[in-house]
Design an enzyme around this catalytic site. Structure first.
Site, PDB file in Angstrom:
ATOM      1  N   TYR A 144       0.834  -1.110  -0.046  1.00 13.94           N
ATOM      2  CA  TYR A 144      -0.124   0.062   0.038  1.00 13.94           C
ATOM      3  C   TYR A 144       0.964   1.238  -0.169  1.00 13.94           C
ATOM      4  O   TYR A 144       1.601   1.317   0.686  1.00 13.94           O
ATOM      5  CB  TYR A 144      -1.011  -0.133   1.266  1.00 13.94           C
ATOM      6  CG  TYR A 144      -1.704   1.178   1.485  1.00 13.94           C
ATOM      7  CD1 TYR A 144      -1.800   2.248   2.405  1.00 13.94           C
ATOM      8  CD2 TYR A 144      -2.790   1.437   0.534  1.00 13.94           C
ATOM      9  CE1 TYR A 144      -2.183   3.241   2.682  1.00 13.94           C
ATOM     10  CE2 TYR A 144      -3.674   2.549   0.572  1.00 13.94           C
ATOM     11  CZ  TYR A 144      -3.390   3.563   1.559  1.00 13.94           C
ATOM     12  OH  TYR A 144      -4.261   4.387   1.610  1.00 13.94           O
ATOM     13  N   ASP A 239       9.269   2.491  -0.620  1.00 13.58           N
ATOM     14  CA  ASP A 239       8.390   3.425   0.056  1.00 13.58           C
ATOM     15  C   ASP A 239       8.621   3.063   1.594  1.00 13.58           C
ATOM     16  O   ASP A 239       8.270   2.194   2.036  1.00 13.58           O
ATOM     17  CB  ASP A 239       7.155   3.007  -0.160  1.00 13.58           C
ATOM     18  CG  ASP A 239       5.922   3.709   0.441  1.00 13.58           C
ATOM     19  OD1 ASP A 239       4.579   3.596   0.245  1.00 13.58           O
ATOM     20  OD2 ASP A 239       6.298   4.455   1.391  1.00 13.58           O
ATOM     21  N   LYS A 267       4.753   9.623   8.331  1.00 11.67           N
ATOM     22  CA  LYS A 267       4.459   8.935   9.647  1.00 11.67           C
ATOM     23  C   LYS A 267       5.584   9.634  10.868  1.00 11.67           C
ATOM     24  O   LYS A 267       5.682  10.655  11.189  1.00 11.67           O
ATOM     25  CB  LYS A 267       4.625   7.341   9.870  1.00 11.67           C
ATOM     26  CG  LYS A 267       3.315   6.674   9.072  1.00 11.67           C
ATOM     27  CD  LYS A 267       3.347   5.301   8.934  1.00 11.67           C
ATOM     28  CE  LYS A 267       2.463   4.832   8.152  1.00 11.67           C
ATOM     29  NZ  LYS A 267       0.981   4.807   8.416  1.00 11.67           N
TER      30      LYS A 267
END
Ligand code: KE4
Length: 430
Positions: A144, A239, A267
């Site tokens: 994702y 990623d 994050k």
């Protein structure tokens, strides 16, 4: 457990917000029941609107690496508040953050701040396409990369949880440029690269996957991708929105010694505030506007309050490498407890673990890709999730998510978690 306030808030929220939440995975859809509305958190503990206390194992899906309400981060934000919240202009602090990121993350020579991981990955793909003048990208089943159109094909995380890995609204014109390979299958990638020779701009991957549950790269897989991308002049993008600053100061690329051409971050980088970033080789990053022709912009990119939180977080990590030793020890101790509980109960479920990330899969088969992750018994997972919630442990509400530990997860907390884990697994298999 009394959750009346959460229930009434959820009922009200659904009248104003789609599904009553601002991000789908929060809705508890795959585990049943109403989501808890969180009021406050401190260290390793989180509290809902009804005053229920839980051991926190989501940590905002990764950012709260140093526990909730970290005093250094909060003090930095408090100090920044008095200078106003946003200018939409360059500030000294964002230069400090950029310099620190280029120092911490091996692949990053230049970096652009954005406001989320999705913005980071969307921008990175556009840049790779603009830089290489090629259209296609390779992504992996179960990975994702946020909700950008190019990525909502065979996507993990909430898309997998809710059964929409290929979302409506993504046009065939977009989807045709996204090529899909199984995670850990280097031969499949080689075949795709050969079939689409000269057409592929970038390959984007979670170097350690967290969005199909935690899935580790097989020996040589990342190195193989590096070699393949060099041979085909494909931009290799790691990623590291989830793994960045968590698995090591320099993320998975430091841990595995494989350096991508570009890295996307999020994050932890914001210390809990909305921050994303994409960075990489100077020659690629200098294609980004206004240095180059690839356009990307953002009103709140590099927001001074978010930069204050991010700088306080990253500075602590940069200056205290022992924090990673502590995090990895916490991860090892926690997973050892789960494994011992499984052994005591003669259960052979699969645990995938690295550093302070892990997943318990309700399958006894190895989990090495999305197909094997989907073999896990999600009904059993739901029972486990609900049992743990009743026991005061707040897990990610999906089998296709990883758990994230923080430095606040001290021995006493681990002991409480382990007892809950044993009692719930025992009751499930009575
Ligand atoms: P955001 O746009 O949610 O900040 O980041 C997207 C993203 C990109 N890349 C990776 C590897 C990610 O894990 C994410 C977001 N992670 C999910 C948790 N699996 C966010 C939780 C949510 O969607 O609410």
């Amino acid at each position: 457990m009394n959750i009346e306030k959460s229930k009434s808030l959820f009922a009200k929220a659904q009248g104003y917000i789609p599904g009553g939440v601002n991000s789908p995975v929060r809705a508890f859809k795959s585990v049943g029941g109403d989501p808890l509305f969180i009021k406050t958190a401190k260290g390793a503990m989180i509290y809902d609107e009804d005053g229920n206390e839980f051991i926190e194992m989501i940590n905002s899906w990764g950012p709260m690496l140093l526990g909730h309400a970290n005093p250094i981060i909060e003090e930095a934000v408090r100090k920044a508040l008095s200078d106003s919240l946003s200018f939409g202009a360059p500030t000294a602090r964002e230069v400090e953050v950029a310099e620190l990121i280029t120092h911490m993350v091996p692949s990053v020579e230049k970096v652009r701040m954005v406001n989320s991981g999705t913005e980071a990955t969307m921008s990175a793909i556009r840049l790779a396409r603009g830089y290489t003048r090629k259209d296609k990208i390779i992504k992996f089943e179960g990975c994702y990369h946020g909700h950008g159109d190019s990525f909502l094909i065979a996507a993990g995380s909430g898309a997998a949880t809710l059964g929409t890995p290929d979302s409506p609204g993504v046009t065939p014109g977009t989807a045709k440029d996204t090529l899909i390979a199984p995670y850990n299958d280097l031969e499949a990638v080689q075949e795709i690269a050969q079939t689409h020779k000269g057409e592929i701009a970038a390959l984007i991957i979670e170097p350690v996957a967290g969005n199909m549950g935690c899935v580790l790269p097989k020996e040589g897989f990342l190195e193989g991708l590096r070699t393949l991308c060099d041979a085909h002049e494909i931009v290799l993008i790691f990623d590291e929105v989830m793994t960045g600053f968590r698995l090591a100061k320099g993320g998975a690329q430091e841990l595995y010694g494989v350096i991508p051409d570009m890295t996307t971050l999020g994050k932890i980088i914001g210390g809990g505030m909305p921050v994303g970033a994409y960075g990489g080789k100077k020659e690629i990053m200098d294609f980004v506007s206004p240095a180059g022709p690839v356009y990307q912009a953002g009103t709140l990119s590099g927001n001074p309050i978010a930069m204050a939180a991010g700088l306080a977080m990253l500075t602590q990590l940069e200056e205290n490498p022992a924090l990673y030793t502590k995090l990895n020890e916490i991860g090892a101790r926690t997973v050892k407890e789960v494994q011992q509980n499984l052994d005591r109960l003669s259960l052979s479920y699969t645990i995938n673990h690295i550093g302070s990330m892990f997943s318990l899969f309700f399958t006894d088969a190895p989990v090495v890709d999305f197909r094997s992750a989907k073999a896990a018994d999600t009904t059993k997972f739901s029972g486990y999730f609900r049992g743990m919630l009743e026991q005061g442990v707040y897990l990610a509400p999906s089998q296709f998510e990883a758990l994230f530990l923080s430095t606040a997860f001290e021995d006493d907390i681990i002991a409480l978690f382990s007892k809950a884990n044993y009692d719930v697994l025992k009751a499930m298999h009575a």
